[in-house]
Design a protein around this motif. Structure first.
Motif, mmCIF file in Angstrom:
data_model
loop_
_atom_site.group_PDB
_atom_site.id
_atom_site.type_symbol
_atom_site.label_atom_id
_atom_site.label_comp_id
_atom_site.label_asym_id
_atom_site.label_seq_id
_atom_site.Cartn_x
_atom_site.Cartn_y
_atom_site.Cartn_z
ATOM 1 N N PRO A 198 28.017 -65.829 -97.278
ATOM 2 C CA PRO A 198 28.699 -64.249 -97.083
ATOM 3 C C PRO A 198 28.500 -63.230 -98.174
ATOM 4 O O PRO A 198 28.273 -63.903 -99.142
ATOM 5 N N ARG A 213 27.094 -66.954 -89.540
ATOM 6 C CA ARG A 213 27.243 -67.546 -90.871
ATOM 7 C C ARG A 213 27.972 -68.767 -90.759
ATOM 8 O O ARG A 213 28.186 -69.486 -91.321
ATOM 9 N N LEU A 214 29.603 -68.354 -90.311
ATOM 10 C CA LEU A 214 30.546 -69.221 -90.086
ATOM 11 C C LEU A 214 29.870 -70.508 -89.366
ATOM 12 O O LEU A 214 30.790 -71.460 -89.536
ATOM 13 N N ILE A 215 29.174 -70.448 -88.444
ATOM 14 C CA ILE A 215 28.571 -71.692 -87.718
ATOM 15 C C ILE A 215 27.377 -72.152 -87.924
ATOM 16 O O ILE A 215 26.573 -72.695 -87.302
ATOM 17 N N ASP A 216 27.146 -71.741 -89.270
ATOM 18 C CA ASP A 216 25.989 -72.364 -90.101
ATOM 19 C C ASP A 216 24.425 -71.755 -89.433
ATOM 20 O O ASP A 216 23.501 -72.629 -89.368
ATOM 21 N N LYS A 224 31.808 -60.736 -95.235
ATOM 22 C CA LYS A 224 32.763 -62.009 -95.358
ATOM 23 C C LYS A 224 33.595 -62.134 -94.340
ATOM 24 O O LYS A 224 34.386 -61.309 -93.885
ATOM 25 N N PRO A 225 33.568 -63.048 -93.881
ATOM 26 C CA PRO A 225 34.541 -63.536 -92.611
ATOM 27 C C PRO A 225 36.140 -63.332 -92.995
ATOM 28 O O PRO A 225 36.243 -64.034 -94.012
ATOM 29 N N ARG A 249 37.142 -65.035 -87.442
ATOM 30 C CA ARG A 249 37.510 -66.198 -86.987
ATOM 31 C C ARG A 249 38.274 -66.297 -85.755
ATOM 32 O O ARG A 249 37.944 -67.155 -84.807
ATOM 33 N N GLU A 260 34.995 -57.333 -91.061
ATOM 34 C CA GLU A 260 36.292 -57.230 -90.743
ATOM 35 C C GLU A 260 37.058 -56.315 -90.627
ATOM 36 O O GLU A 260 38.054 -56.197 -89.716
ATOM 37 N N ALA A 308 28.654 -62.299 -89.956
ATOM 38 C CA ALA A 308 29.650 -62.966 -90.425
ATOM 39 C C ALA A 308 30.071 -63.996 -89.598
ATOM 40 O O ALA A 308 30.374 -65.112 -90.026
ATOM 41 N N ALA A 309 30.011 -63.774 -88.188
ATOM 42 C CA ALA A 309 30.482 -64.995 -87.222
ATOM 43 C C ALA A 309 29.470 -65.901 -87.236
ATOM 44 O O ALA A 309 29.583 -67.157 -87.069
#
Length: 261
Positions: free
Chosen positions: A104, A179-182, A109-110, A115, A157, A176-177
């Motif tokens: 991030p 990257r949260l799930i790789d 940044k999430p 989320r 955000e 952001a989204a």
């Protein structure tokens, strides 16, 4: 498609500049789906100092602002031939390994809103390409395109919380989204030939995700499509700040006013 581009950026300073350096990411490169036939950049109020490729394989021109100059005007003009690759750019190139595009950044940044967005998507994450199309659609539905409501410092955000923004914000939320799930993600800046007009008010921004078996694939969340032959890629980065057309520092300039023609 043969696209002819002319883009003028003008910075007008409130006070006399005593010192200033600017990085210009304004020259597209020939890559998958586009061939730069010719490109010229004219600068007044500043002097070219060096040219190089940055860590993202972007062409960068470093210029120093002429002391006392009341403004800097940069005019780019050229011709680019494009083809429709359905948004597929292909394998990763440049100096940045894929894991760098998983981290991030301050703009991506999430937080709780990002989320929550992911938690509300009912789609099969194992089908990465299909899931990303769903993610793109949901972001477009939840964040209305409203010019002037955000700026270059607005985070993913913040834009998602406000429910409105522009192409840059749509892309940052997508980054952001993902990257949260790789999923490796990057921001892309460039030009889009709109079908309903000849003169554009500014450049355009979208996102690219690295999909297994395909490589980098583009997603224009604001227009709900993958980039086609109407798009010209100019620069990419982990977020807008690393792909911005012009960045730099000035002393004694006051707050500059910027216009695009």
């Amino acid at each position: 498609m043969l696209l002819t581009i002319k883009h003028t950026t003008r910075y007008v300073f409130a006070d006399k500049v005593t010192h200033g350096l600017q990085r210009l990411r304004l020259k597209p490169k020939s890559t998958h789906g586009q061939d730069v036939i010719e490109w010229r950049m004219d600068i007044t109020g500043a002097t070219p100092q060096a040219s190089y490729e940055d860590q993202h394989h972007n062409h960068v021109d470093l210029v120093s602002i002429d002391p006392g100059s009341p403004e800097v005007v940069v005019t780019c003009e050229g011709t680019v031939r494009t083809v429709d690759n359905h948004g597929v750019i292909g394998a990763n190139t440049g100096l940045m390994p894929l894991w760098c595009f998983l981290r991030p950044t301050p703009l991506t940044k999430p937080g709780p809103k990002v989320r929550q967005l992911l938690a509300g998507i009912e789609a099969d994450r194992t089908n990465v390409l299909s899931y990303l199309h769903t993610l793109s659609r949901v972001i477009g539905e939840q964040v209305e395109y409203v010019p002037g409501t955000t700026d270059a410092q607005t985070t993913a955000e913040q834009a998602l919380s406000a429910g409105k923004g522009v192409c840059q914000d749509h892309a940052h939320i997508f980054l952001a989204a993902g990257r949260l799930i790789d999923i490796p993600m990057r921001y892309v800046g460039g030009y889009l030939r709109m079908d309903d007009r000849v003169e554009q008010e500014a450049g355009h921004g979208w996102a690219e995700a690295h999909v297994p078996g395909l490589g980098w694939v583009g997603f224009d969340i604001s227009n709900a499509i993958c980039p086609d032959e109407r798009y010209v890629r100019v620069a990419s980065g982990c977020d807008y700040s690393e792909a911005a057309p012009i960045t730099g520092i000035t002393r004694g300039a006051g707050k500059p006013a910027c216009t695009f023609i």
